[in-house]
Motif scaffolding. Structure first.
Motif, mmCIF file in Angstrom:
data_model
loop_
_atom_site.group_PDB
_atom_site.id
_atom_site.type_symbol
_atom_site.label_atom_id
_atom_site.label_comp_id
_atom_site.label_asym_id
_atom_site.label_seq_id
_atom_site.Cartn_x
_atom_site.Cartn_y
_atom_site.Cartn_z
ATOM 1 N N ARG A 22 -5.059 2.919 8.763
ATOM 2 C CA ARG A 22 -5.103 3.330 7.353
ATOM 3 C C ARG A 22 -3.882 4.175 6.995
ATOM 4 O O ARG A 22 -3.318 4.050 5.893
ATOM 5 C CB ARG A 22 -6.395 4.101 7.079
ATOM 6 C CG ARG A 22 -6.693 4.307 5.590
ATOM 7 C CD ARG A 22 -6.748 2.957 4.854
ATOM 8 N NE ARG A 22 -6.992 3.119 3.444
ATOM 9 C CZ ARG A 22 -8.180 2.937 2.860
ATOM 10 N NH1 ARG A 22 -9.231 2.572 3.588
ATOM 11 N NH2 ARG A 22 -8.330 3.082 1.561
ATOM 12 N N ASP A 26 -1.272 3.295 4.004
ATOM 13 C CA ASP A 26 -0.931 4.232 2.927
ATOM 14 C C ASP A 26 0.572 4.505 2.871
ATOM 15 O O ASP A 26 1.160 4.606 1.788
ATOM 16 C CB ASP A 26 -1.676 5.555 3.115
ATOM 17 C CG ASP A 26 -3.186 5.408 2.913
ATOM 18 O OD1 ASP A 26 -3.598 4.446 2.225
ATOM 19 O OD2 ASP A 26 -3.953 6.233 3.466
ATOM 20 N N GLU A 47 -2.691 -4.151 -5.138
ATOM 21 C CA GLU A 47 -3.382 -3.881 -3.874
ATOM 22 C C GLU A 47 -4.196 -5.093 -3.428
ATOM 23 O O GLU A 47 -4.157 -5.483 -2.257
ATOM 24 C CB GLU A 47 -4.301 -2.666 -4.031
ATOM 25 C CG GLU A 47 -5.069 -2.334 -2.749
ATOM 26 C CD GLU A 47 -6.047 -1.197 -2.929
ATOM 27 O OE1 GLU A 47 -5.725 -0.074 -2.490
ATOM 28 O OE2 GLU A 47 -7.124 -1.436 -3.533
#
Length: 582
Positions: A22, A26, A47
């Motif tokens: 993650r 990001d 996204e």
């Protein structure tokens, strides 16, 4: 480009064991979504499109995006919803413009094979064919005509080959192992690993034609596994391949399946000719038109070598044509330099030309000989240099019985070296199936365009994906042969080797316009000499250096013979005739 970064991200997820997925997402989302945000400023839309792209890439690599801690996907944004990914990928392949009219250009043998196969496809009755012919008879030409015709009719045709290089030549081609999910280790009576409800099963159920090229170099157990699985998914256990039309192709004059430490009998037993399916096949032979060949004498000579009919001397060796031989002086280093000069003339002036680099290679029998040539070549190659060292470890070795310094000295078959020396524009070859659907197969040839500490920027230079730029990260690699060492060995390195030189076996299925052959020792298996000599179509583009063994070294370097323009050169030609006549 953002698309290349998305592919790199997917590759890292699958192969590189990242600890903070993650956090990686990001940190790099903005770079991976730049193209989508340019067209739609909505972060949500961007996204979702990035996630769908990455999901598709992960699926093509055999992974599910749900197994990674990434944002959820809203299926409303997926234009392929309701269609299996495998079927969607195949159905969007458009025939090349130049392939559409290939059927009108087929010769007599090709036309007869084409019409026979197409009649079975149109009749939807199913059939199994084997297209047999030496290199240069147009097997790939025939496949392209079949694929273009069937895809032009909006039907599904599945194109595969045993080797990644052969697969890359066919539009939409994939390696057979990746397409059919064939286990690497397989015994008699085995099955492919796809399930009856999987996308692969639905693709094969929908296919009008399945092509498997270079089938002569795969183990019969792999073909039989596909047969068993297709009888199952088609619910027609009484028909070969469940009643589908399947076309195999190959040349049994070339190298046969690799059986580690296998005897002659074991290697032949692993061949497709020993399969129960062999007698179910309709055999279509393609013959070479010698009169139309650019070098008919050389073509005839190659066929005699492939058939084991070339005249041999009392030692069982055959004579090589003087004009293709680099004279041996007994000075191994300088003789090899002469071979390199013949194959790579004016190297300094052509280093940035990808056509020059990829249209020539030196072939040898063993990996250590190949490494020797590649080291010479990269030292000659000019330009910015980068050295990449691997991270090696023995799995489950708490007492450090196998320290890294020892592991660094090992270079198992199929793994990159500990010390990988690269330069801008040098040629490399991929050693693993990274993303077969997008051309990153074991055997794909690339050229280095740039490098950073943890990534190589490379360009695919041959096949249908030529020109595509990709990023390669370091990945953990283990030898494919578990019995090679008394411990489990893991090397983290870029999955590539230099490809100025390659083994004869690796070169099968490739056309190399300018081929050098380096034999510091004779061939050791069926078909190797034939494969090496037949990579190029004319003798003027082939150069071979044979280092005589033992007693012949003195003869080779004898002063009186040095003065002669040509010294007769002999070498071994291993042909197991039982595989050609059975």
């Amino acid at each position: 480009m953002p698309s290349s970064l998305r592919r790199l991200f997917a590759t890292i997820l699958v192969f590189c064991e990242p600890s903070d997925v993650r956090g990686l997402w990001d940190k790099h989302f903005d770079a991976m979504s730049e193209d989508y945000r340019r067209n739609d400023p909505s972060n949500i839309v961007a996204e979702q499109k990035v996630l769908i792209d990455i999901r598709n890439m992960l699926q093509s690599m055999g992974k599910d995006i749900k197994s990674f801690p990434l944002p959820d996907i809203d299926e409303e944004f997926d234009n392929a919803t309701g269609v299996e990914r495998e079927i969607f990928e195949e159905s969007v392949i458009e025939p090349n413009k130049e392939d559409i009219n290939l059927a009108d250009s087929l010769n007599t043998d090709q036309k007869a094979a084409y019409e026979k196969i197409m009649s079975v496809v149109h009749g939807d009755e199913g059939g199994v064919f084997f297209v047999d012919g030496p290199g240069g008879t147009g097997k790939t030409f025939l496949y392209r005509a079949l694929l273009a015709t069937i895809r032009g009719q909006k039907k599904i045709a599945v194109a595969t080959a045993t080797s990644g290089v052969a697969a890359s030549i066919m539009p939409g081609g994939r390696t057979a192992h990746s397409r059919f999910k064939i286990p690497l280790s397989i015994d008699d009576g085995g099955y492919c690993t796809f399930t009856k409800q999987s996308g692969t099963a639905k693709l094969l159920q929908s296919a009008s034609l399945i092509i498997w090229d270079e089938a002569s170099m795969t183990k019969r157990q792999a073909v039989e596994a596909l047969d068993n699985s297709m009888r199952d998914i088609m619910s027609r256990p009484d028909l070969p391949f469940g009643g589908k039309t399947v076309v195999f192709g190959g040349d049994f004059r070339q190298v046969l399946p690799v059986v580690r430490k296998g005897s002659r009998a074991q290697i032949i037993d692993a061949s497709l000719r020993r399969s129960y399916l062999w007698d179910c096949m309709t055999h279509l032979k393609l013959k070479r038109n010698m009169r139309a060949h650019s070098d008919p004498w050389f073509a005839e000579y190659l066929l005699r070598i492939g058939d084991g009919k070339e005249k041999a001397n009392a030692d069982g060796d055959i004579r090589l044509p003087d004009e293709i031989c680099v004279p041996c002086t007994g000075k191994k280093g300088s003789d090899l330099d002469k071979l390199i000069d013949n194959v790579f003339p004016s190297l300094g002036a052509n280093m940035s030309d990808p056509n020059y680099i990829t249209s020539r290679a030196i072939l040898s029998t063993r990996n250590d000989c190949v490494d020797r040539v590649n080291l010479k070549m990269i030292n000659r190659f000019q330009g910015q240099e980068m050295l990449y060292r691997s991270f090696d470890c023995a799995v489950d070795d708490p007492h450090n019985y196998y320290p890294p310094d020892f592991l660094n000295t090992l270079t198992p078959t199929g793994l990159p070296p500990h010390l990988l020396k690269l330069k801008i524009n040098c040629p490399i070859i991929l050693l693993r199936n990274i993303d077969p659907a997008n051309g990153l197969c074991n055997g794909t040839r690339l050229v280095v365009r740039g490098f950073q500490r943890n990534v190589i920027d490379a360009e695919i230079v041959l096949g249908q994906h030529a020109g595509k730029r990709i990023f390669l990260p370091r990945i953990p690699l283990c030898p494919s042969d578990d019995e090679m060492f008394p411990f489990q060995f893991k090397r983290k390195q870029f999955p590539v080797r230099l490809s100025f030189a390659m083994t004869v076996n690796k070169a099968q299925g490739q056309t190399i316009p300018n081929a050098g052959i380096y034999f510091p020792e004779p061939v050791f298996s069926h078909g190797q000499l034939y494969v090496a000599l037949s990579r190029s179509t004319a003798r003027k583009n082939v150069k071979i250096l044979v280092i005589p063994d033992g007693d012949n070294k003195k003869t080779c370097s004898d002063e009186s013979k040095k003065k002669r323009r040509h010294v007769n050169t002999y070498t071994k030609n291993i042909v197991w005739k039982e595989i050609l006549t059975s």
